[in-house]
Design a protein around this motif. Structure first.
Motif, PDB file in Angstrom:
ATOM      1  N   ARG A 182       0.787  -1.409   0.168  1.00 38.54           N
ATOM      2  CA  ARG A 182       0.013   0.037   0.080  1.00 38.54           C
ATOM      3  C   ARG A 182       0.857   1.208  -0.151  1.00 38.54           C
ATOM      4  NH1 ARG A 182      -4.722  -1.503   4.492  1.00 38.54           N
ATOM      5  NH2 ARG A 182      -5.564  -3.030   3.366  1.00 38.54           N
ATOM      6  N   VAL A 183       1.790   1.348   0.886  1.00 34.11           N
ATOM      7  CA  VAL A 183       2.902   2.485   0.849  1.00 34.11           C
ATOM      8  C   VAL A 183       3.486   2.592  -0.404  1.00 34.11           C
ATOM      9  CG1 VAL A 183       4.797   3.379   2.097  1.00 34.11           C
ATOM     10  CG2 VAL A 183       3.023   2.521   3.666  1.00 34.11           C
ATOM     11  N   ALA A 184       4.105   1.573  -0.767  1.00 30.98           N
ATOM     12  CA  ALA A 184       4.784   1.676  -2.160  1.00 30.98           C
ATOM     13  C   ALA A 184       4.019   2.127  -3.451  1.00 30.98           C
ATOM     14  CB  ALA A 184       5.458   0.257  -2.487  1.00 30.98           C
ATOM     15  N   ALA A 185       2.764   1.673  -3.357  1.00 30.76           N
ATOM     16  CA  ALA A 185       1.691   2.112  -4.412  1.00 30.76           C
ATOM     17  C   ALA A 185       1.559   3.448  -4.165  1.00 30.76           C
ATOM     18  CB  ALA A 185       0.426   1.134  -4.639  1.00 30.76           C
ATOM     19  N   ALA A 186       1.071   3.851  -2.859  1.00 31.05           N
ATOM     20  CA  ALA A 186       0.807   5.320  -2.877  1.00 31.05           C
ATOM     21  C   ALA A 186       2.166   6.271  -2.922  1.00 31.05           C
ATOM     22  CB  ALA A 186       0.370   5.398  -1.379  1.00 31.05           C
ATOM     23  N   SER A 187       3.399   5.804  -2.828  1.00 26.86           N
ATOM     24  CA  SER A 187       4.350   6.720  -3.326  1.00 26.86           C
ATOM     25  C   SER A 187       4.950   6.602  -4.698  1.00 26.86           C
ATOM     26  CB  SER A 187       5.751   5.790  -2.485  1.00 26.86           C
ATOM     27  OG  SER A 187       6.160   4.819  -3.153  1.00 26.86           O
ATOM     28  N   GLY A 188       3.860   5.997  -5.577  1.00 27.50           N
ATOM     29  CA  GLY A 188       4.090   5.805  -6.933  1.00 27.50           C
ATOM     30  C   GLY A 188       4.786   4.814  -7.720  1.00 27.50           C
ATOM     31  N   VAL A 189       5.211   3.909  -6.891  1.00 25.67           N
ATOM     32  CA  VAL A 189       5.749   2.657  -7.506  1.00 25.67           C
ATOM     33  C   VAL A 189       4.731   1.985  -8.245  1.00 25.67           C
ATOM     34  CG1 VAL A 189       6.958   0.467  -7.127  1.00 25.67           C
ATOM     35  CG2 VAL A 189       7.275   2.462  -5.482  1.00 25.67           C
ATOM     36  N   ASP A 190       5.087   1.685  -9.547  1.00 24.47           N
ATOM     37  CA  ASP A 190       4.093   0.750 -10.494  1.00 24.47           C
ATOM     38  C   ASP A 190       4.140  -0.619 -10.110  1.00 24.47           C
ATOM     39  OD1 ASP A 190       3.303  -0.910 -12.715  1.00 24.47           O
ATOM     40  OD2 ASP A 190       4.509   0.583 -14.185  1.00 24.47           O
ATOM     41  N   ALA A 191       2.831  -1.192 -10.082  1.00 23.74           N
ATOM     42  CA  ALA A 191       2.483  -2.270  -9.557  1.00 23.74           C
ATOM     43  C   ALA A 191       3.130  -3.583 -10.270  1.00 23.74           C
ATOM     44  CB  ALA A 191       1.022  -2.616  -9.578  1.00 23.74           C
ATOM     45  N   ARG A 192       3.613  -3.408 -11.332  1.00 28.21           N
ATOM     46  CA  ARG A 192       4.277  -4.308 -12.036  1.00 28.21           C
ATOM     47  C   ARG A 192       5.902  -4.597 -11.591  1.00 28.21           C
ATOM     48  NH1 ARG A 192       3.340  -1.826 -17.950  1.00 28.21           N
ATOM     49  NH2 ARG A 192       3.896  -0.247 -16.347  1.00 28.21           N
ATOM     50  N   ARG A 193       6.239  -3.422 -10.585  1.00 24.98           N
ATOM     51  CA  ARG A 193       7.416  -3.716 -10.155  1.00 24.98           C
ATOM     52  C   ARG A 193       7.331  -4.272  -8.700  1.00 24.98           C
ATOM     53  NH1 ARG A 193      11.273   1.295 -10.624  1.00 24.98           N
ATOM     54  NH2 ARG A 193      12.743  -0.104 -10.457  1.00 24.98           N
ATOM     55  N   LEU A 194       6.260  -4.532  -8.084  1.00 28.38           N
ATOM     56  CA  LEU A 194       5.917  -5.132  -6.843  1.00 28.38           C
ATOM     57  C   LEU A 194       5.726  -6.653  -6.824  1.00 28.38           C
ATOM     58  CD1 LEU A 194       3.835  -2.216  -5.359  1.00 28.38           C
ATOM     59  CD2 LEU A 194       6.242  -2.506  -5.120  1.00 28.38           C
ATOM     60  N   VAL A 195       6.305  -7.202  -5.863  1.00 34.34           N
ATOM     61  CA  VAL A 195       5.794  -8.800  -5.559  1.00 34.34           C
ATOM     62  C   VAL A 195       5.691  -8.857  -4.162  1.00 34.34           C
ATOM     63  CG1 VAL A 195       6.936  -9.718  -7.743  1.00 34.34           C
ATOM     64  CG2 VAL A 195       8.317  -9.552  -5.493  1.00 34.34           C
ATOM     65  N   ALA A 196       4.758  -9.797  -3.728  1.00 35.78           N
ATOM     66  CA  ALA A 196       4.764  -9.878  -2.387  1.00 35.78           C
ATOM     67  C   ALA A 196       4.718 -11.553  -1.878  1.00 35.78           C
ATOM     68  CB  ALA A 196       3.541  -9.247  -2.053  1.00 35.78           C
ATOM     69  N   ALA A 197       5.039 -11.540  -0.706  1.00 32.67           N
ATOM     70  CA  ALA A 197       4.984 -13.070  -0.095  1.00 32.67           C
ATOM     71  C   ALA A 197       4.142 -12.647   1.281  1.00 32.67           C
ATOM     72  CB  ALA A 197       6.125 -13.422   0.314  1.00 32.67           C
ATOM     73  N   SER A 198       2.935 -12.880   1.411  1.00 36.87           N
ATOM     74  CA  SER A 198       1.910 -12.298   2.481  1.00 36.87           C
ATOM     75  C   SER A 198       1.563 -13.356   3.561  1.00 36.87           C
ATOM     76  CB  SER A 198       0.843 -11.462   1.852  1.00 36.87           C
ATOM     77  OG  SER A 198      -0.095 -12.428   1.223  1.00 36.87           O
ATOM     78  N   ARG A 199       2.264 -14.549   3.536  1.00 41.43           N
ATOM     79  CA  ARG A 199       1.964 -15.576   4.410  1.00 41.43           C
ATOM     80  C   ARG A 199       3.060 -15.870   5.567  1.00 41.43           C
ATOM     81  NH1 ARG A 199       0.838 -18.395  -0.200  1.00 41.43           N
ATOM     82  NH2 ARG A 199       2.646 -19.685   0.427  1.00 41.43           N
ATOM     83  N   PRO A 200       4.379 -15.473   5.096  1.00 42.47           N
ATOM     84  CA  PRO A 200       5.408 -16.032   6.040  1.00 42.47           C
ATOM     85  C   PRO A 200       5.447 -15.123   7.096  1.00 42.47           C
ATOM     86  CG  PRO A 200       6.342 -15.500   3.942  1.00 42.47           C
ATOM     87  CD  PRO A 200       4.890 -15.380   3.817  1.00 42.47           C
ATOM     88  N   LEU A 201       5.571 -15.745   8.537  1.00 44.53           N
ATOM     89  CA  LEU A 201       5.265 -15.142   9.872  1.00 44.53           C
ATOM     90  C   LEU A 201       6.823 -15.060  10.372  1.00 44.53           C
ATOM     91  CD1 LEU A 201       2.174 -16.563  11.273  1.00 44.53           C
ATOM     92  CD2 LEU A 201       2.611 -14.034  10.436  1.00 44.53           C
ATOM     93  N   THR A 202       7.680 -15.854   9.898  1.00 38.82           N
ATOM     94  CA  THR A 202       8.932 -15.930  10.653  1.00 38.82           C
ATOM     95  C   THR A 202      10.238 -15.564   9.502  1.00 38.82           C
ATOM     96  OG1 THR A 202       9.447 -18.104  10.131  1.00 38.82           O
ATOM     97  CG2 THR A 202       8.167 -17.590  12.205  1.00 38.82           C
TER      98      THR A 202
END
Length: 181
Positions: free
Chosen positions: A66-86
């Motif tokens: 959210r912060v990266a997108a709000a700062s103008g980073v193109d979504a195509r330059r973002l990848v995520a791993a949203s499950r890991p806790l450690t």
């Protein structure tokens, strides 16, 4: 580090998220450095990693996206791993779901200075010798230095015990052992 070749990706490791969904101080510090490196063309992609603790409204990865997108980073330059806790889960997930499918050979880990030894060890174990893991530490008043050092040393010892006998890069074996402990 400025003379190093560009990496395939920057990976910002997760930390706490505020009750309103914003990155906590330490996570925000890590993300700010990751965004600086992205803008400096140190890598074409920014990987946001980190799951959601039960008391958090969103995952660390989602808060960073959210912060990266709000700062103008193109979504195509973002990848995520949203499950890991450690940290180890982040390393395994990055290896199996991001690095290997995309053929990444060089990663820059963005994490807190006290966390670098354990993070680099986990990512090196999960990725093996064919992927260069480079740390980009961030500094800040993140807590009692002695307590943090003790916690990190304990975590590194647990990591070494868990990985004993596994070949570097055996992320699936690490995941299997992690689930059995």
């Amino acid at each position: 580090m400025n003379g190093d070749p560009p990496a395939d990706a920057l990976v910002v490791l997760g930390h706490r998220v505020e009750p309103d969904g914003r990155p906590g101080f330490e996570l925000a510090t890590r993300l700010a450095r990751g965004l600086e490196l992205l803008r400096a063309a140190r890598a074409p992609l920014l990987g946001c990693s980190g799951g959601r603790d039960p008391d958090e409204p969103v995952s660390a990865a989602e808060a960073m996206l959210r912060v990266a997108a709000a700062s103008g980073v193109d979504a195509r330059r973002l990848v995520a791993a949203s499950r890991p806790l450690t940290t180890l889960e982040e390393a395994i997930t990055c290896s199996l779901e991001l690095s290997r499918p995309r053929g990444w050979r060089r990663l820059i880990l963005v994490t807190s200075d006290y966390h670098v030894p354990r993070a680099v060890a986990a990512f090196t174990l999960a990725h093996g010798p064919d992927v260069a893991i480079v740390a980009e530490p961030v500094s800040g008043p993140f807590g009692d230095p002695l307590l943090l050092a003790r916690r990190e040393a304990d975590g590194l010892a647990r990591l070494r015990t868990l990985a004993a006998g596994l070949a570097p890069g055996d992320a699936a074996g690490l995941l299997d052992r992690l689930h059995r402990t």
